[in-house]
Design a protein around this motif. Structure first.
Motif, PDB file in Angstrom:
ATOM      1  N   ALA A  42       0.832  -1.207   0.000  1.00  0.00           N
ATOM      2  CA  ALA A  42       0.000   0.000   0.000  1.00  0.00           C
ATOM      3  C   ALA A  42       0.867   1.257   0.000  1.00  0.00           C
ATOM      4  O   ALA A  42       0.557   2.224  -0.702  1.00  0.00           O
ATOM      5  N   ALA A  43       1.946   1.243   0.758  1.00  0.00           N
ATOM      6  CA  ALA A  43       2.832   2.411   0.780  1.00  0.00           C
ATOM      7  C   ALA A  43       3.483   2.621  -0.581  1.00  0.00           C
ATOM      8  O   ALA A  43       3.587   3.759  -1.068  1.00  0.00           O
ATOM      9  N   ARG A  44       3.895   1.546  -1.223  1.00  0.00           N
ATOM     10  CA  ARG A  44       4.518   1.648  -2.542  1.00  0.00           C
ATOM     11  C   ARG A  44       3.560   2.237  -3.570  1.00  0.00           C
ATOM     12  O   ARG A  44       3.971   2.977  -4.459  1.00  0.00           O
ATOM     13  N   GLU A  45       2.271   1.914  -3.435  1.00  0.00           N
ATOM     14  CA  GLU A  45       1.266   2.451  -4.367  1.00  0.00           C
ATOM     15  C   GLU A  45       1.189   3.973  -4.329  1.00  0.00           C
ATOM     16  O   GLU A  45       0.776   4.595  -5.305  1.00  0.00           O
ATOM     17  N   VAL A  46       1.569   4.570  -3.210  1.00  0.00           N
ATOM     18  CA  VAL A  46       1.570   6.038  -3.112  1.00  0.00           C
ATOM     19  C   VAL A  46       2.989   6.600  -3.136  1.00  0.00           C
ATOM     20  O   VAL A  46       3.221   7.747  -2.770  1.00  0.00           O
ATOM     21  N   ARG A 126       4.852   9.610   7.796  1.00  0.00           N
ATOM     22  CA  ARG A 126       3.838  10.070   8.756  1.00  0.00           C
ATOM     23  C   ARG A 126       2.519  10.364   8.029  1.00  0.00           C
ATOM     24  O   ARG A 126       1.444   9.980   8.490  1.00  0.00           O
ATOM     25  N   SER A 127       2.612  10.983   6.877  1.00  0.00           N
ATOM     26  CA  SER A 127       1.419  11.282   6.094  1.00  0.00           C
ATOM     27  C   SER A 127       0.715  10.005   5.641  1.00  0.00           C
ATOM     28  O   SER A 127      -0.514   9.892   5.731  1.00  0.00           O
ATOM     29  N   PHE A 128       1.485   9.037   5.157  1.00  0.00           N
ATOM     30  CA  PHE A 128       0.913   7.757   4.736  1.00  0.00           C
ATOM     31  C   PHE A 128       0.221   7.077   5.908  1.00  0.00           C
ATOM     32  O   PHE A 128      -0.931   6.640   5.803  1.00  0.00           O
ATOM     33  N   LEU A 129       0.913   6.944   7.027  1.00  0.00           N
ATOM     34  CA  LEU A 129       0.347   6.277   8.192  1.00  0.00           C
ATOM     35  C   LEU A 129      -0.888   7.001   8.716  1.00  0.00           C
ATOM     36  O   LEU A 129      -1.849   6.373   9.157  1.00  0.00           O
ATOM     37  N   SER A 130      -0.863   8.321   8.636  1.00  0.00           N
ATOM     38  CA  SER A 130      -2.013   9.125   9.113  1.00  0.00           C
ATOM     39  C   SER A 130      -3.280   8.818   8.333  1.00  0.00           C
ATOM     40  O   SER A 130      -4.386   8.993   8.847  1.00  0.00           O
TER      41      SER A 130
END
Length: 133
Positions: A42-46, A126-130
Protein backbone atom coordinates in the motif's frame (compact mmCIF):
# COMPACT_ATOMS: atom_id res chain seq x y z
CA UNK A 1 -14.25 6.59 11.38
CA UNK A 2 -10.71 5.36 10.90
CA UNK A 3 -9.75 4.13 7.45
CA UNK A 4 -8.72 0.51 7.74
CA UNK A 5 -6.33 -1.48 5.62
CA UNK A 6 -8.07 -4.73 4.65
CA UNK A 7 -6.03 -7.88 3.98
CA UNK A 8 -7.34 -11.35 3.14
CA UNK A 9 -4.99 -14.12 4.21
CA UNK A 10 -5.28 -17.78 3.26
CA UNK A 11 -4.73 -20.27 6.06
CA UNK A 12 -2.10 -22.97 5.55
CA UNK A 13 -1.87 -26.49 6.95
CA UNK A 14 1.28 -25.37 8.75
CA UNK A 15 -0.82 -22.82 10.68
CA UNK A 16 -2.74 -25.60 12.43
CA UNK A 17 -2.06 -27.14 15.82
CA UNK A 18 -2.77 -30.65 17.12
CA UNK A 19 -6.35 -29.62 17.93
CA UNK A 20 -7.15 -28.57 14.36
CA UNK A 21 -7.14 -24.84 15.14
CA UNK A 22 -4.79 -22.09 14.05
CA UNK A 23 -1.87 -22.20 16.50
CA UNK A 24 -1.67 -19.16 18.77
CA UNK A 25 1.88 -18.34 17.63
CA UNK A 26 0.77 -18.36 13.98
CA UNK A 27 -1.50 -15.40 14.65
CA UNK A 28 1.68 -13.31 14.72
CA UNK A 29 2.52 -14.56 11.23
CA UNK A 30 -0.95 -13.67 9.95
CA UNK A 31 -0.70 -10.20 11.48
CA UNK A 32 2.80 -9.82 10.04
CA UNK A 33 1.51 -10.58 6.54
CA UNK A 34 -1.14 -7.87 6.87
CA UNK A 35 1.33 -5.34 8.32
CA UNK A 36 3.90 -6.01 5.60
CA UNK A 37 1.23 -5.65 2.91
CA UNK A 38 0.29 -2.26 4.35
CA UNK A 39 3.85 -0.97 4.77
CA UNK A 40 5.25 -2.42 1.54
CA UNK A 41 2.43 -2.77 -1.02
CA UNK A 42 0.00 0.00 0.00
CA UNK A 43 2.83 2.41 0.78
CA UNK A 44 4.52 1.65 -2.54
CA UNK A 45 1.27 2.45 -4.37
CA UNK A 46 1.57 6.04 -3.11
CA UNK A 47 5.31 6.24 -3.78
CA UNK A 48 6.69 5.42 -0.33
CA UNK A 49 9.36 2.73 -0.24
CA UNK A 50 11.33 3.84 2.82
CA UNK A 51 9.35 1.60 5.20
CA UNK A 52 10.68 -1.37 3.23
CA UNK A 53 14.19 -0.36 4.28
CA UNK A 54 13.69 -1.22 7.93
CA UNK A 55 11.02 -1.39 10.59
CA UNK A 56 11.46 -3.37 13.79
CA UNK A 57 8.89 -4.59 16.28
CA UNK A 58 9.21 -3.22 19.80
CA UNK A 59 6.12 -4.94 21.21
CA UNK A 60 3.28 -7.31 20.31
CA UNK A 61 0.04 -7.74 22.22
CA UNK A 62 -2.64 -10.27 21.24
CA UNK A 63 -6.08 -11.09 22.60
CA UNK A 64 -7.46 -14.44 21.46
CA UNK A 65 -11.24 -14.33 21.38
CA UNK A 66 -12.13 -17.62 19.65
CA UNK A 67 -10.39 -20.51 17.87
CA UNK A 68 -10.08 -20.51 14.10
CA UNK A 69 -10.53 -23.74 12.16
CA UNK A 70 -8.94 -24.44 8.81
CA UNK A 71 -11.07 -23.09 5.97
CA UNK A 72 -11.69 -19.91 4.09
CA UNK A 73 -9.19 -17.06 4.20
CA UNK A 74 -9.37 -14.81 7.22
CA UNK A 75 -9.80 -11.06 6.95
CA UNK A 76 -7.44 -8.81 8.84
CA UNK A 77 -8.36 -5.18 9.27
CA UNK A 78 -5.57 -2.93 10.48
CA UNK A 79 -5.19 0.74 11.29
CA UNK A 80 -2.70 3.05 12.93
CA UNK A 81 -3.58 3.69 16.54
CA UNK A 82 -0.71 5.99 17.52
CA UNK A 83 2.04 7.88 15.68
CA UNK A 84 5.06 9.28 17.50
CA UNK A 85 8.32 10.75 16.21
CA UNK A 86 10.13 7.41 16.07
CA UNK A 87 7.42 4.77 16.46
CA UNK A 88 3.87 3.91 15.55
CA UNK A 89 1.31 1.41 16.74
CA UNK A 90 -0.58 -0.84 14.34
CA UNK A 91 -3.87 -2.21 15.67
CA UNK A 92 -5.62 -5.22 14.12
CA UNK A 93 -8.79 -7.25 14.17
CA UNK A 94 -8.75 -10.73 12.65
CA UNK A 95 -12.12 -11.96 11.39
CA UNK A 96 -13.20 -15.54 10.85
CA UNK A 97 -16.26 -14.93 8.67
CA UNK A 98 -18.13 -12.12 10.41
CA UNK A 99 -16.80 -12.91 13.90
CA UNK A 100 -13.80 -11.16 15.44
CA UNK A 101 -11.47 -13.99 16.43
CA UNK A 102 -8.55 -11.92 17.68
CA UNK A 103 -7.39 -8.37 18.35
CA UNK A 104 -3.78 -7.27 18.45
CA UNK A 105 -1.35 -4.37 18.49
CA UNK A 106 2.23 -4.03 17.30
CA UNK A 107 4.50 -1.17 18.29
CA UNK A 108 6.80 -0.57 15.33
CA UNK A 109 9.92 1.56 15.03
CA UNK A 110 11.53 2.71 11.78
CA UNK A 111 15.07 1.40 11.78
CA UNK A 112 18.21 2.19 9.81
CA UNK A 113 19.59 -1.29 9.11
CA UNK A 114 22.87 0.02 7.73
CA UNK A 115 23.62 2.11 10.82
CA UNK A 116 21.90 -0.37 13.20
CA UNK A 117 19.85 2.27 14.98
CA UNK A 118 16.29 3.56 15.19
CA UNK A 119 15.35 6.59 13.12
CA UNK A 120 12.52 9.10 13.03
CA UNK A 121 9.53 8.82 10.73
CA UNK A 122 9.80 10.99 7.64
CA UNK A 123 7.04 13.47 6.81
CA UNK A 124 5.98 11.25 3.89
CA UNK A 125 5.80 8.15 6.13
CA UNK A 126 3.84 10.07 8.76
CA UNK A 127 1.42 11.28 6.09
CA UNK A 128 0.91 7.76 4.74
CA UNK A 129 0.35 6.28 8.19
CA UNK A 130 -2.01 9.13 9.11
CA UNK A 131 -4.29 7.96 6.31
CA UNK A 132 -5.02 4.89 8.45
CA UNK A 133 -5.14 6.75 11.78
Amino acid sequence: MTDRFIYHCALRWSDMDAYGHVNNARFLTLYEEARVAMMFLAAREVGITSLEEGVIIARHEIDYLRPIDYGDPVRIESWIEDIRAARFTVAYELFDGDAVASRARSVCAPYNLREQRPRRLSDAERSFLSGYA
